[in-house]
Design a protein around this motif. Structure first.
Motif, mmCIF file in Angstrom:
data_model
loop_
_atom_site.group_PDB
_atom_site.id
_atom_site.type_symbol
_atom_site.label_atom_id
_atom_site.label_comp_id
_atom_site.label_asym_id
_atom_site.label_seq_id
_atom_site.Cartn_x
_atom_site.Cartn_y
_atom_site.Cartn_z
ATOM 1 N N LYS A 58 0.833 -1.211 0.000
ATOM 2 C CA LYS A 58 0.000 0.000 0.000
ATOM 3 C C LYS A 58 0.861 1.253 0.000
ATOM 4 O O LYS A 58 2.028 1.211 0.404
ATOM 5 C CB LYS A 58 -0.887 0.004 1.249
ATOM 6 N N TYR A 64 3.441 2.568 2.881
ATOM 7 C CA TYR A 64 3.943 1.363 3.567
ATOM 8 C C TYR A 64 5.169 0.829 2.836
ATOM 9 O O TYR A 64 5.374 1.119 1.651
ATOM 10 C CB TYR A 64 2.886 0.255 3.557
ATOM 11 N N PHE A 123 0.568 -4.463 13.705
ATOM 12 C CA PHE A 123 0.875 -3.391 12.750
ATOM 13 C C PHE A 123 1.587 -3.884 11.500
ATOM 14 O O PHE A 123 1.854 -3.129 10.600
ATOM 15 C CB PHE A 123 1.683 -2.274 13.433
ATOM 16 N N MET A 124 1.886 -5.188 11.469
ATOM 17 C CA MET A 124 2.502 -5.748 10.259
ATOM 18 C C MET A 124 1.461 -6.587 9.548
ATOM 19 O O MET A 124 0.961 -7.551 10.108
ATOM 20 C CB MET A 124 3.681 -6.642 10.628
ATOM 21 N N GLU A 125 1.153 -6.192 8.334
ATOM 22 C CA GLU A 125 0.160 -6.957 7.568
ATOM 23 C C GLU A 125 0.882 -7.817 6.548
ATOM 24 O O GLU A 125 1.573 -7.305 5.685
ATOM 25 C CB GLU A 125 -0.785 -5.999 6.822
ATOM 26 N N GLN A 126 0.696 -9.127 6.693
ATOM 27 C CA GLN A 126 1.392 -10.006 5.743
ATOM 28 C C GLN A 126 0.742 -9.921 4.374
ATOM 29 O O GLN A 126 1.335 -10.108 3.369
ATOM 30 C CB GLN A 126 1.355 -11.441 6.241
ATOM 31 N N PHE A 161 6.914 -10.500 9.875
ATOM 32 C CA PHE A 161 7.197 -9.791 8.630
ATOM 33 C C PHE A 161 5.891 -9.279 8.040
ATOM 34 O O PHE A 161 4.808 -9.688 8.443
ATOM 35 C CB PHE A 161 7.930 -10.715 7.631
ATOM 36 N N GLY A 162 6.020 -8.365 7.097
ATOM 37 C CA GLY A 162 4.821 -7.832 6.464
ATOM 38 C C GLY A 162 4.993 -6.371 6.106
ATOM 39 O O GLY A 162 6.092 -5.825 6.199
ATOM 40 N N GLN A 163 3.867 -5.746 5.702
ATOM 41 C CA GLN A 163 3.992 -4.327 5.356
ATOM 42 C C GLN A 163 3.725 -3.457 6.570
ATOM 43 O O GLN A 163 2.787 -3.704 7.329
ATOM 44 C CB GLN A 163 3.126 -3.939 4.167
ATOM 45 N N VAL A 164 4.604 -2.473 6.741
ATOM 46 C CA VAL A 164 4.485 -1.561 7.876
ATOM 47 C C VAL A 164 4.453 -0.120 7.360
ATOM 48 O O VAL A 164 5.012 0.187 6.312
ATOM 49 C CB VAL A 164 5.665 -1.671 8.875
ATOM 50 N N TYR A 174 7.413 -3.135 2.622
ATOM 51 C CA TYR A 174 7.327 -4.546 3.017
ATOM 52 C C TYR A 174 8.662 -4.978 3.595
ATOM 53 O O TYR A 174 9.699 -4.866 2.938
ATOM 54 C CB TYR A 174 6.964 -5.419 1.807
ATOM 55 N N VAL A 175 8.652 -5.418 4.852
ATOM 56 C CA VAL A 175 9.916 -5.782 5.511
ATOM 57 C C VAL A 175 9.915 -7.267 5.908
ATOM 58 O O VAL A 175 8.890 -7.801 6.325
ATOM 59 C CB VAL A 175 10.184 -4.902 6.760
#
Lengths: 175, 161
Positions: free
Chosen positions: A141, A144, B158-161, A161-164, A146-147
């Motif tokens: 998004k 954001y 707060f982390m969306e996979q 992990f994921g988008q922050v 992606y980490v």
């Protein structure tokens, strides 16, 4: 001449003593307080010392090692793909260390552990273990990034992990 | 010189008062530290001591107490027994784990209500390894009969996979 040498010897030892144990004058105390305050501000807001606990960024950053978080790193330059960044929780006492894999608007996918960004296969030389991660395509998004950690030897469910949100990124990493 | 001394004395007195006088924020912070202590467990903790700690943790909450953890599909109001049962289960699952709260921010949106955001850190030890984990929590607290009790816990993912 021997007297002069003696005098010089006395002068040098006096200077050393004064340097190591100076008189506690008002000026000296002011300088000491200012130095302490400057160090506190510098290491609290600019270069934050970190002790790495956990294995999610191995082999790049090993459990128990030390690094610095550089807060001003992204003040004037945008975050780049493959940068290692620190992600905050509520504050700066506990932070996550992760690698940015995808930027806003990018698509990201894992197929049998291989990373695809915008449908393009990406080599990751910083990885030690090849994983079998499978993650369907998703778009990052706006606002954001992606980490993901470098250690993918664990299962996906055990890995944060994921988008922050970019605003959660405190800075980059030195060393 | 006298004015300087008076100013230093006044500053020290104000600082002492600030640290010694009780306040709502201090009580909530103390309760949070106690909750972390009661939920922590070591391998040497006797079963009776564990039960006592669980009961003490239960006394820090008001009921029903809402717990929301999206990733574990938990979104439920717990009564006291359910809450203490879950804390006991948590202690058993996380043996040799120390809980601690960090960077807690407390807001008082209205009289008798408090909203907290805090980082929960878990430092644990398994047979052959050490682990660290962290979660961001949104906690609500209410003041009843002059005491503060936690009324809800929500894990912020707060982390969306």
């Amino acid at each position: 001449m021997p007297g002069k040498e003696l005098r010089n010897g006395i002068d040098i030892s006096n200077s050393i003593r004064k340097f190591l144990f100076p008189a506690l004058t008002g000026n000296y105390l002011t300088r000491l307080i200012l130095l302490g305050l400057s160090c506190f501000l510098f290491f609290s807001y600019i270069l934050i010392p970190m002790r790495i606990q956990g294995h999610s960024m191995e082999p790049t950053y090993r459990n128990g090692s030390y690094a610095f978080c550089v807060r001003p790193q992204y003040l004037f330059t945008p975050i780049k793909r493959f940068d290692v960044v620190t992600v905050r929780f509520t504050g700066r006492s506990v932070m996550l260390l992760k690698r940015v894999l995808a930027l806003p608007g990018d698509t990201l996918e894992f197929r049998e552990g291989t990373l695809y960004i915008n449908e393009e296969r990406i080599d990751e030389p910083y990885l030690q273990h090849h994983s079998s991660w499978n993650l369907p395509v998703r778009e990052v998004k706006q606002g954001y990034v992606y980490v993901v950690g470098d250690n993918r030897s664990t299962s996906m469910s055990e890995h944060h992990f994921g988008q922050v949100k970019i605003e959660r990124i405190i800075g980059g990493v030195l060393f | 010189m006298n004015i300087k001394r008076i100013l230093i004395f006044l500053l020290l007195a104000a600082a002492t008062l600030y640290f010694l006088l009780p306040s709502d924020e201090k009580e909530i912070r103390n309760n949070l530290a106690s909750l972390a202590e009661y939920c922590s467990s070591s391998g040497k903790e006797a079963p009776i001591a564990a039960l006592k700690n669980v009961m003490l943790a239960g006394k820090l909450c008001s009921y029903p107490c809402r717990v929301q953890v999206e990733s574990f599909n938990i979104d439920q109001d717990f009564n006291k027994k359910e809450f203490t049962d879950h804390v006991l289960m948590l202690k058993k699952m996380t043996m040799n784990t120390r809980f601690s709260f960090h960077d807690t921010v407390i807001n008082f949106p209205m009289d008798g209500k408090a909203e907290l955001v805090s980082t929960l850190r878990l430092d644990g030890k398994t047979e052959d390894n050490r682990f660290t984990d962290a979660y961001e929590l949104n906690i609500h607290a209410e003041k009843t009969n002059g005491n503060w009790f936690f009324s809800s816990f929500t894990v912020i993912e707060f982390m969306e996979q």
